[in-house]
Design a protein around this motif. Sequence first.
Motif, PDB file in Angstrom:
ATOM      1  N   VAL A 142       0.864  -1.181   0.000  1.00 41.32           N
ATOM      2  CA  VAL A 142       0.000   0.000   0.000  1.00 41.32           C
ATOM      3  C   VAL A 142       0.905   1.237   0.000  1.00 41.32           C
ATOM      4  O   VAL A 142       2.122   1.150   0.166  1.00 41.32           O
ATOM      5  CB  VAL A 142      -0.944   0.025   1.221  1.00 41.32           C
ATOM      6  CG1 VAL A 142      -1.922  -1.146   1.172  1.00 41.32           C
ATOM      7  CG2 VAL A 142      -0.149  -0.004   2.527  1.00 41.32           C
ATOM      8  N   ARG A 143       0.288   2.375  -0.160  1.00 41.07           N
ATOM      9  CA  ARG A 143       1.046   3.621  -0.189  1.00 41.07           C
ATOM     10  C   ARG A 143       1.458   4.011   1.230  1.00 41.07           C
ATOM     11  O   ARG A 143       0.633   3.979   2.158  1.00 41.07           O
ATOM     12  CB  ARG A 143       0.204   4.727  -0.812  1.00 41.07           C
ATOM     13  CG  ARG A 143       0.966   6.016  -1.060  1.00 41.07           C
ATOM     14  CD  ARG A 143       0.131   6.983  -1.861  1.00 41.07           C
ATOM     15  NE  ARG A 143       0.851   8.207  -2.140  1.00 41.07           N
ATOM     16  CZ  ARG A 143       0.350   9.234  -2.829  1.00 41.07           C
ATOM     17  NH1 ARG A 143      -0.882   9.145  -3.315  1.00 41.07           N
ATOM     18  NH2 ARG A 143       1.070  10.325  -3.045  1.00 41.07           N
ATOM     19  N   VAL A 144       2.723   4.380   1.409  1.00 37.24           N
ATOM     20  CA  VAL A 144       3.267   4.749   2.715  1.00 37.24           C
ATOM     21  C   VAL A 144       3.778   6.184   2.635  1.00 37.24           C
ATOM     22  O   VAL A 144       4.583   6.525   1.742  1.00 37.24           O
ATOM     23  CB  VAL A 144       4.406   3.797   3.141  1.00 37.24           C
ATOM     24  CG1 VAL A 144       4.983   4.237   4.484  1.00 37.24           C
ATOM     25  CG2 VAL A 144       3.896   2.364   3.223  1.00 37.24           C
ATOM     26  N   LEU A 145       3.294   7.028   3.563  1.00 34.36           N
ATOM     27  CA  LEU A 145       3.772   8.410   3.677  1.00 34.36           C
ATOM     28  C   LEU A 145       4.607   8.527   4.945  1.00 34.36           C
ATOM     29  O   LEU A 145       4.164   8.115   6.025  1.00 34.36           O
ATOM     30  CB  LEU A 145       2.591   9.382   3.740  1.00 34.36           C
ATOM     31  CG  LEU A 145       1.674   9.439   2.502  1.00 34.36           C
ATOM     32  CD1 LEU A 145       0.555  10.448   2.744  1.00 34.36           C
ATOM     33  CD2 LEU A 145       2.464   9.826   1.269  1.00 34.36           C
ATOM     34  N   VAL A 146       5.817   9.082   4.824  1.00 35.18           N
ATOM     35  CA  VAL A 146       6.736   9.218   5.962  1.00 35.18           C
ATOM     36  C   VAL A 146       6.825  10.691   6.337  1.00 35.18           C
ATOM     37  O   VAL A 146       7.102  11.555   5.486  1.00 35.18           O
ATOM     38  CB  VAL A 146       8.135   8.664   5.626  1.00 35.18           C
ATOM     39  CG1 VAL A 146       9.061   8.819   6.835  1.00 35.18           C
ATOM     40  CG2 VAL A 146       8.033   7.208   5.201  1.00 35.18           C
TER      41      VAL A 146
END
Length: 523
Positions: free
Chosen positions: A171-175
């Motif tokens: 899935v999309r991961v935002l840091v």
Amino acid sequence: MSLAETPATNATEYSVSELSGALKRTVEDNFGHVRVRGEISGYRGPHASGHAYFALKDERARLEAVVWRTSFQKLAFKPEEGLEVIATGRLTTYPGSSKYQIVIEDLKPAGAGALMALLNERRLKLEAEGLFARERKRPLPFLPRVIGVVTSPTGAVIRDICHRIADRFPVRVLVWPVRVQGESSGAEVAAAIEGFNALEARGPVPRPDLLIVARGGGSLEDLWGFNDEAVVRAAAASAIPLISAVGHETDWTLIDHAADRRAPTPTGAAEMAVPVRSELLASLAACHARHDAALSRSLVEQRRTLLALGRALPSPDMLLGLPRRRLDEAAAGLDRALREVQTGRRHRFAESAARLQLDRLEALLRDRRGALRHAESGALHGLTQILWRRRQALSRLDGVLNPRIVASRSQEARRHLQFLEARLIQTTERALARRTERVDTAWRMAGSLDPRRVLERGYAIIRGEDDRPVTNPDELQPGMAFEVEFAGRRRRSAIAAGKPSAAKPTQRRRQPAPAGQDDLFRK
């Protein structure tokens, strides 16, 4: 300047090993037996070798400590993180890293450390406000589309999380990069949580469905930023479900209590965040297979049930057999019933005709006339007797009364007597009128029974040679003479001796009888 011109010195030249050894002996000789008071920090339990490594600290300094396996087994009190203790041992150095440390031989508790006391006080305060309440915690989404991670972008933590998510379900991961250690780490972590919550759901940067706050293991001082009150309040107020993955499984911080879920490690947080895609596909395939099998079994069962029901249903011939038989029996019984009804009607008509013979009607009229005359004479005689008795009574009353007494009575008494006399006469006249009306009614009824009245309506009477009415057509034989009586006169007739013609005579439709005529012939 040349080497020959370098000035000479009297300082002794030591090698690194010689200097480290000299320092070690000096420290051990001067501090062979010491007692140190401090707070245990960085304790993670005994090492695999059985030795224990940690540090003793106070407000301004830190001293490394070690407990060898033989001494650790003899300790009556085992070390715990954050406790203030009194350690007894000897100082020594570690030449490999130019550090000095205390080798502890005995350990006794001296009270809770300052950091632990502050941490416990903060925990009780936030717990009293309800920030750690179980009902505030929300369930994690089953399959988030975007996951926000609050951690250091350069550490191994973010790589472990991304690698684990990619293996399980990409899935999309935002840091959101933050410092995870130091004085500013708490404020940065709180700002990151609030920043993720402030994102718009359909903005250029998508709003995460799940947050992970992660950091690797460390001492209490290293993890102190996650005990910051601002971090705890931001985690409790987050509208996005949050997983706390700070430190190892034995490390606890206040954000762990405020988060919706605590993970023992950052890798465990990644496993909590997303399911295993292959397992979902396998479960989905199993569900499809079970659904297809159940549908097939249901269809087979329904076909079997339908065939059983079809075999149990009777054929159309069986269903219509009984109604057909009843219909045939009803059709046969209808003709028989019609003939029986016709025969019965003929018998009743014959009986009625027999009762309507002329001699019987004449006798009935004579009887009714005699009864009427007798009733009339009786009524007249009764009325005459009543009038006579009333007159006799009045005469006797008039004779008994003295003229002088009568004259002395009031005019009201005379009017009363006159009123009674008038009522008597009126009652007598009404009774006579009713009796007369009854006699007239009986006379009209007797007249309606006169056979001559019937003949005037178009009927005729056939009389034989003896002037007797013929009621049965079989009595008329060929060549027989008879009379037909009409209204007012008779005609002589005879039956022809020849054979009757083959042509049937045309029957005239019988006209409906006048009102009241059927009542005359119906008994």
